[in-house]
Design a protein around this motif. Structure first.
Motif, PDB file in Angstrom:
ATOM      1  N   LEU A 243       0.632  -1.053  -0.024  1.00 22.73           N
ATOM      2  CA  LEU A 243      -0.014  -0.046  -0.141  1.00 22.73           C
ATOM      3  C   LEU A 243       0.949   1.102  -0.143  1.00 22.73           C
ATOM      4  N   ARG A 244       0.803   1.850  -0.969  1.00 20.00           N
ATOM      5  CA  ARG A 244       1.529   3.204  -1.269  1.00 20.00           C
ATOM      6  C   ARG A 244       0.789   4.502  -0.820  1.00 20.00           C
ATOM      7  N   PRO A 245       1.021   5.442  -0.214  1.00 25.42           N
ATOM      8  CA  PRO A 245       0.208   6.647   0.300  1.00 25.42           C
ATOM      9  C   PRO A 245      -0.040   7.520  -0.824  1.00 25.42           C
ATOM     10  N   ASN A 246      -1.165   8.233  -0.898  1.00 23.11           N
ATOM     11  CA  ASN A 246      -1.239   9.421  -1.619  1.00 23.11           C
ATOM     12  C   ASN A 246      -0.819  10.511  -0.939  1.00 23.11           C
ATOM     13  N   LYS A 247       0.395  11.171  -1.548  1.00 26.21           N
ATOM     14  CA  LYS A 247       0.836  12.333  -0.411  1.00 26.21           C
ATOM     15  C   LYS A 247       0.253  13.776  -0.947  1.00 26.21           C
ATOM     16  N   GLU A 248      -0.625  13.781  -1.924  1.00 22.46           N
ATOM     17  CA  GLU A 248      -1.303  14.863  -2.236  1.00 22.46           C
ATOM     18  C   GLU A 248      -2.450  14.799  -1.473  1.00 22.46           C
ATOM     19  N   ASN A 249      -3.227  13.724  -0.880  1.00 24.32           N
ATOM     20  CA  ASN A 249      -4.349  13.752  -0.312  1.00 24.32           C
ATOM     21  C   ASN A 249      -4.088  12.725   0.985  1.00 24.32           C
ATOM     22  N   PRO A 250      -3.651  13.111   2.098  1.00 23.06           N
ATOM     23  CA  PRO A 250      -3.302  12.269   3.327  1.00 23.06           C
ATOM     24  C   PRO A 250      -4.342  11.629   4.094  1.00 23.06           C
ATOM     25  N   ARG A 251      -5.473  12.059   3.331  1.00 20.31           N
ATOM     26  CA  ARG A 251      -6.965  11.452   3.887  1.00 20.31           C
ATOM     27  C   ARG A 251      -7.324  10.042   3.187  1.00 20.31           C
ATOM     28  N   ALA A 252      -6.740  10.054   1.941  1.00 24.41           N
ATOM     29  CA  ALA A 252      -6.897   8.789   1.036  1.00 24.41           C
ATOM     30  C   ALA A 252      -6.230   7.703   1.722  1.00 24.41           C
ATOM     31  N   TYR A 253      -6.756   6.726   1.511  1.00 27.84           N
ATOM     32  CA  TYR A 253      -6.056   5.280   2.083  1.00 27.84           C
ATOM     33  C   TYR A 253      -4.873   4.927   1.343  1.00 27.84           C
ATOM     34  N   GLY A 254      -4.646   5.569  -0.003  1.00 28.34           N
ATOM     35  CA  GLY A 254      -3.596   5.003  -0.910  1.00 28.34           C
ATOM     36  C   GLY A 254      -3.952   3.819  -2.013  1.00 28.34           C
ATOM     37  N   SER A 255      -2.944   3.359  -2.576  1.00 30.69           N
ATOM     38  CA  SER A 255      -3.480   2.473  -3.616  1.00 30.69           C
ATOM     39  C   SER A 255      -2.273   1.391  -3.552  1.00 30.69           C
ATOM     40  N   MET A 256      -2.729   0.136  -3.878  1.00 30.29           N
ATOM     41  CA  MET A 256      -1.740  -1.055  -4.068  1.00 30.29           C
ATOM     42  C   MET A 256      -0.814  -0.997  -5.186  1.00 30.29           C
ATOM     43  N   GLN A 257       0.563  -0.864  -4.960  1.00 24.23           N
ATOM     44  CA  GLN A 257       1.452  -0.920  -6.011  1.00 24.23           C
ATOM     45  C   GLN A 257       2.702  -1.707  -5.855  1.00 24.23           C
ATOM     46  N   ARG A 258       3.129  -2.148  -7.164  1.00 28.32           N
ATOM     47  CA  ARG A 258       4.490  -3.065  -7.072  1.00 28.32           C
ATOM     48  C   ARG A 258       5.457  -2.550  -8.053  1.00 28.32           C
ATOM     49  N   PRO A 259       6.592  -2.610  -7.865  1.00 27.54           N
ATOM     50  CA  PRO A 259       7.764  -2.042  -8.588  1.00 27.54           C
ATOM     51  C   PRO A 259       7.619  -2.481 -10.172  1.00 27.54           C
ATOM     52  N   ALA A 260       7.752  -1.732 -10.894  1.00 28.53           N
ATOM     53  CA  ALA A 260       7.979  -2.071 -12.258  1.00 28.53           C
ATOM     54  C   ALA A 260       8.956  -3.365 -12.741  1.00 28.53           C
ATOM     55  N   ASN A 261      10.266  -3.046 -12.009  1.00 26.71           N
ATOM     56  CA  ASN A 261      11.023  -4.119 -11.910  1.00 26.71           C
ATOM     57  C   ASN A 261      11.061  -5.278 -11.025  1.00 26.71           C
ATOM     58  N   TYR A 262       9.748  -5.646 -10.555  1.00 24.65           N
ATOM     59  CA  TYR A 262       9.627  -6.673  -9.570  1.00 24.65           C
ATOM     60  C   TYR A 262      10.228  -8.173 -10.023  1.00 24.65           C
ATOM     61  N   GLN A 263      10.137  -8.240 -11.317  1.00 24.06           N
ATOM     62  CA  GLN A 263      10.983  -9.669 -11.716  1.00 24.06           C
ATOM     63  C   GLN A 263      12.370  -9.614 -11.025  1.00 24.06           C
ATOM     64  N   GLU A 264      13.067  -8.660 -11.159  1.00 17.03           N
ATOM     65  CA  GLU A 264      14.446  -8.543 -10.473  1.00 17.03           C
ATOM     66  C   GLU A 264      14.490  -9.180  -9.124  1.00 17.03           C
ATOM     67  N   TYR A 265      13.425  -8.796  -8.226  1.00 15.64           N
ATOM     68  CA  TYR A 265      13.366  -9.029  -7.023  1.00 15.64           C
ATOM     69  C   TYR A 265      13.092 -10.636  -6.962  1.00 15.64           C
ATOM     70  N   TYR A 266      12.087 -11.049  -7.895  1.00  9.84           N
ATOM     71  CA  TYR A 266      11.757 -12.272  -7.853  1.00  9.84           C
ATOM     72  C   TYR A 266      13.094 -13.320  -8.147  1.00  9.84           C
ATOM     73  N   ARG A 267      13.919 -12.681  -8.967  1.00 10.68           N
ATOM     74  CA  ARG A 267      15.109 -13.564  -9.095  1.00 10.68           C
ATOM     75  C   ARG A 267      16.136 -13.624  -8.084  1.00 10.68           C
ATOM     76  N   ILE A 268      16.042 -12.675  -7.289  1.00 13.73           N
ATOM     77  CA  ILE A 268      17.031 -12.678  -6.132  1.00 13.73           C
ATOM     78  C   ILE A 268      16.048 -13.545  -4.901  1.00 13.73           C
ATOM     79  N   ALA A 269      15.013 -13.465  -4.940  1.00 14.63           N
ATOM     80  CA  ALA A 269      14.271 -14.367  -4.033  1.00 14.63           C
ATOM     81  C   ALA A 269      14.566 -15.899  -4.541  1.00 14.63           C
ATOM     82  N   ARG A 270      14.232 -16.171  -5.807  1.00 16.17           N
ATOM     83  CA  ARG A 270      14.554 -17.651  -6.441  1.00 16.17           C
ATOM     84  C   ARG A 270      16.020 -18.084  -5.948  1.00 16.17           C
ATOM     85  N   ASP A 271      16.882 -17.384  -6.607  1.00 15.89           N
ATOM     86  CA  ASP A 271      18.306 -17.471  -6.511  1.00 15.89           C
ATOM     87  C   ASP A 271      18.959 -17.961  -4.819  1.00 15.89           C
ATOM     88  N   TYR A 272      18.314 -16.965  -3.959  1.00 11.91           N
ATOM     89  CA  TYR A 272      18.949 -17.198  -2.437  1.00 11.91           C
ATOM     90  C   TYR A 272      18.041 -18.352  -1.930  1.00 11.91           C
TER      91      TYR A 272
END
Length: 711
Positions: A243-272
């Motif tokens: 969950l990422r914040p909406n810094k323009e509207n602190p009263r909003a709950y924000g939105s669910m996001q993942r990094p564009a390069n998420y597969q790089e992290y998955y490769r690290i997780a797989r390899d380790y």
């Protein structure tokens, strides 16, 4: 296998990060030492490391809060609430604010651990002891293996604390520098979570190279395999949604996001995770139940499922097995038996037991439907007895003080501080992390991914599960679902399920179904079907028209054993149960109950709708009719208003709830919006699982820290 003997004691831990432990953590009062002295004496460096460990054991962190207060509600773990209004500290139902006292305690304890680790790491790496000496006593450029190991352990503990802060709070203040080195008056800036995760991964990658394997050390200490597994866990989290914040509207709950390069992290997780698997120092040879029962008996198994157990001390630290397991009531501060009071308040969802596949031994072991209390017998003496638990939740029987053998029990006047270890990292998790990441990166399951999943699955199915592998491997999507289901069945009570749902962006959907199960059961109790029953059954894998949610057993039968009431056939059954074996509805002996010296219940009709009259079960079981007791289950309707009771309506208060008029509401950016039914599942608002920064911390920051997410 060896008996646990290392008892960590919290006795005076000062700013030099000196701690105390019985045996390997035994130190004198630290106030007489200086940094210069500590880091020129190897024995004192080790004691400084023990001080870092000691900070992890406190109740505000891993000793209790991590195991209880901050396991959020889901289809697995559950804390019931009947409160129809906002509460400061109702974390589990996703409704709290920055005045919740447990948040400040957890935050403070985590940063205290980090500070001790920062001091330890920086001072040890700058110490002349960090490098080996040549024959003339001069320092070389070769690091001393023992010092490298100790620094690695401190880095692992630091990474644990930071990782859990990031998962729970999102972007947090971050530094590897001790307070005094950066200036005590300097307020740490809040750092983006991805930058923190990158730094933790890089730090552990460096540390892991020189660390000792669990083949040569105990799982009560951080090892190379734990460092590698922790890298995989952090990387998998970094590559998932948050969950990422909406810094323009602190009263909003924000939105669910993942990094564009998420597969790089998955490769690290797989390899380790693959590095841990390839090391072949861990396995799943122990039966599932034994992993946890051994922990309750202070046995440390170094070459099996546990990779790192948080090492608590008897009568000193840790509430493992006091918070979980059956309740055991005391009378005037003492119990009848030798174990002492058990709280049993860390519970599981009442419907969790219906979500397992048939034949899964984890279901019978983990889902506890009985508890213990005292009564006055015919002779006027106190005695203990077993009672059925017909409640909104069931006990989590993974750990309990009652599973401890009587000779090692803590005593009849004890409560918490059980000293039972808690498995922060298990090999089963590593296998499933590999399976999940390999499937994602390959676009479908690889042979090794399938093998990893099946190792975990097969351990739980004592008589096999012939159709599971074919169903699981049909596609990338079915394999991902199979891995997530396996994690659901495997990690109850280990602070995993809600985190898995967050990173896969499925938390909102599962909360809706979890709420609807309780809501539907309550409505049926007042004679109404909600119309959601078929969808719930389909979601939960019941496709044969005989789903559980619209056929819940309203009456459950159970038997407490009395040898005089057992016939010849029943005697075989009775002996099996007398010596601690569970016998299922069909009379088959399945597995051993952990405590063979206390009564347990033979329960009929608790795991599926009744398919035959109780007289049939009596005949099959060989017991006389008078032996069977019964209890009403799922009596969750309020006949006065035709609605479910408040426990069904408000236990998911911060995300979805029902009002007294029977309207269902879902919370979007703090506002109640009419629940549009299951057709709206693709447009659900994000779950505000992120905790607020404590109000005290914000005040002390002089405006540098700010809460978002609608707090």
């Amino acid at each position: 296998m060896k008996m646990k003997f290392k008892n960590i004691l919290l006795i005076g831990v000062a700013s030099l990060a000196l701690g105390a432990c019985n045996d390997y953590l035994d130190v004198e009062a630290p106030s007489k030492y200086t940094v210069e002295f500590v880091y020129t004496q190897k024995s004192e460096v080790e004691r400084a490391l023990n001080g870092v460990y000691a900070q992890a054991l406190v109740g505000d962190l891993y000793g209790n809060a991590y195991q209880k207060s901050f396991i959020l509600n889901s289809d697995v773990d559950m804390a019931i609430s009947s409160q129809s209004a906002h509460q400061h500290a109702t974390y589990q139902r996703l409704d709290c604010d920055d005045e919740g006292g447990e948040i400040l305690k957890f935050w403070t304890a985590a940063y205290r651990l980090i500070e001790y680790a920062n001091i330890m790491v920086k001072s040890a790496e700058a110490s002349p002891l960090y490098y080996t000496l040549d024959d003339e006593g001069n320092a070389t450029t070769t690091p001393d293996p023992e010092m490298v190991q100790w620094v690695g352990e401190a880095k692992c503990l630091r990474a644990m604390a930071y990782h859990d802060l990031v998962v729970m709070f999102g972007d947090v203040p971050f530094s590897f520098e001790p307070t005094n080195d950066r200036g005590a008056s300097v307020m740490l800036p809040v750092t983006d979570r991805e930058e923190i995760q990158k730094a933790l991964i890089a730090d552990l990658q460096t540390a892991a190279v020189g660390m000792s394997s669990t083949a040569s050390t105990t799982v009560e200490r951080c090892s190379k395999e734990f460092a590698q597994a922790l890298i995989a866990r952090i990387a998998l989290t970094a590559g998932g949604y948050s969950l990422r914040p909406n810094k323009e509207n602190p009263r909003a709950y924000g939105s669910m996001q993942r990094p564009a390069n998420y597969q790089e992290y998955y490769r690290i997780a797989r390899d380790y995770s693959d590095s841990v698997i390839t090391a072949a120092t861990h396995s799943l040879r122990q039966p599932y139940q034994d992993v946890f029962v051994n922990e309750c008996n202070y046995q440390v198994i170094n070459n099996d499922d546990p990779i790192f157990e948080i090492p608590f001390a008897k009568n000193s630290t840790g509430n493992t097995g006091y918070a979980q397991g059956p309740t055991y009531s005391d009378y005037e501060g003492a119990t009848v038996g030798v174990w002492g009071k058990c709280d049993g308040g860390t519970r599981l969802n009442a419907f969790y037991r219906f979500l397992f596949r048939n034949g899964d031994s984890r279901r019978e072991f983990v889902n506890g439907l009985w508890y213990y209390s005292y009564y006055t017998n015919s002779e006027g003496n106190l005695a203990d007895s077993v009672y059925i638990r017909n409640d909104y939740t069931v006990h989590n029987n993974k750990w309990s003080k009652l599973w401890t053998q009587p000779g090692a029990a803590l005593g009849n006047t004890t409560t918490g501080s059980t000293g039972i270890n808690y498995p922060y990292m298990r090999y089963a998790d590593v296998l499933l992390m590999y399976a999940e990441t390999a499937n994602e990166l390959n676009g479908g399951p690889t042979d090794k991914a399938i093998d990893c999943l099946m190792q975990v699955h097969n351990r739980a199915f004592l008589e096999g599960d012939s159709t599971f592998q074919g169903e699981a491997t049909a596609s990338k999507e079915t394999f991902q679902k199979a891995v997530m289901d396996e994690r659901k069945w495997e990690f109850a009570g280990e602070n995993m399920r809600w985190r898995d749902l967050v990173r896969t962006n499925t938390y909102g959907q599962e909360l809706v179904y979890s709420f609807l199960r309780y809501y539907s059961a309550g409505m049926q109790n007042v004679g109404s079907f909600t119309g959601y029953e078929d969808a719930i059954n389909e979601h939960d894998g019941y496709t044969d028209g005989n789903g559980y949610i619209d056929n819940l057993p309203s009456r459950v039968y159970y038997h407490t054993y009395n040898i005089d009431e057992v016939n010849a056939y029943g005697m075989r059954m009775y002996r099996a149960q007398l010596y601690g074996y569970h016998v299922d509805d069909n009379g088959n002996v399945r597995q051993q109950y952990p405590n063979q010296s206390m009564q347990s219940l033979r329960i009929y009709n608790a795991y599926k709708p009744m398919s035959s009259p109780i007289t049939s079960a009596i005949t099959r079981g060989g017991f006389k009719a008078k032996s069977w007791l019964n209890a009403d289950f799922y009596k969750w309707g309020n006949e006065a208003n035709g609605q479910p009771v408040d426990q069904c309506k408000y236990s998911f208060y911060g995300y979805i709830r029902c009002d007294d008029g029977g309207n269902l509401w879902i919370i979007r950016d703090g506002a109640l919006t009419q629940f549009a039914g299951l057709s709206s599942l693709n447009n659900l608002p994000p779950v505000r699982y992120i905790l607020p920064y404590p109000g005290t911390v914000i005040q002390r920051s002089s405006g540098e820290y700010k809460n978002y997410y609608g707090y």
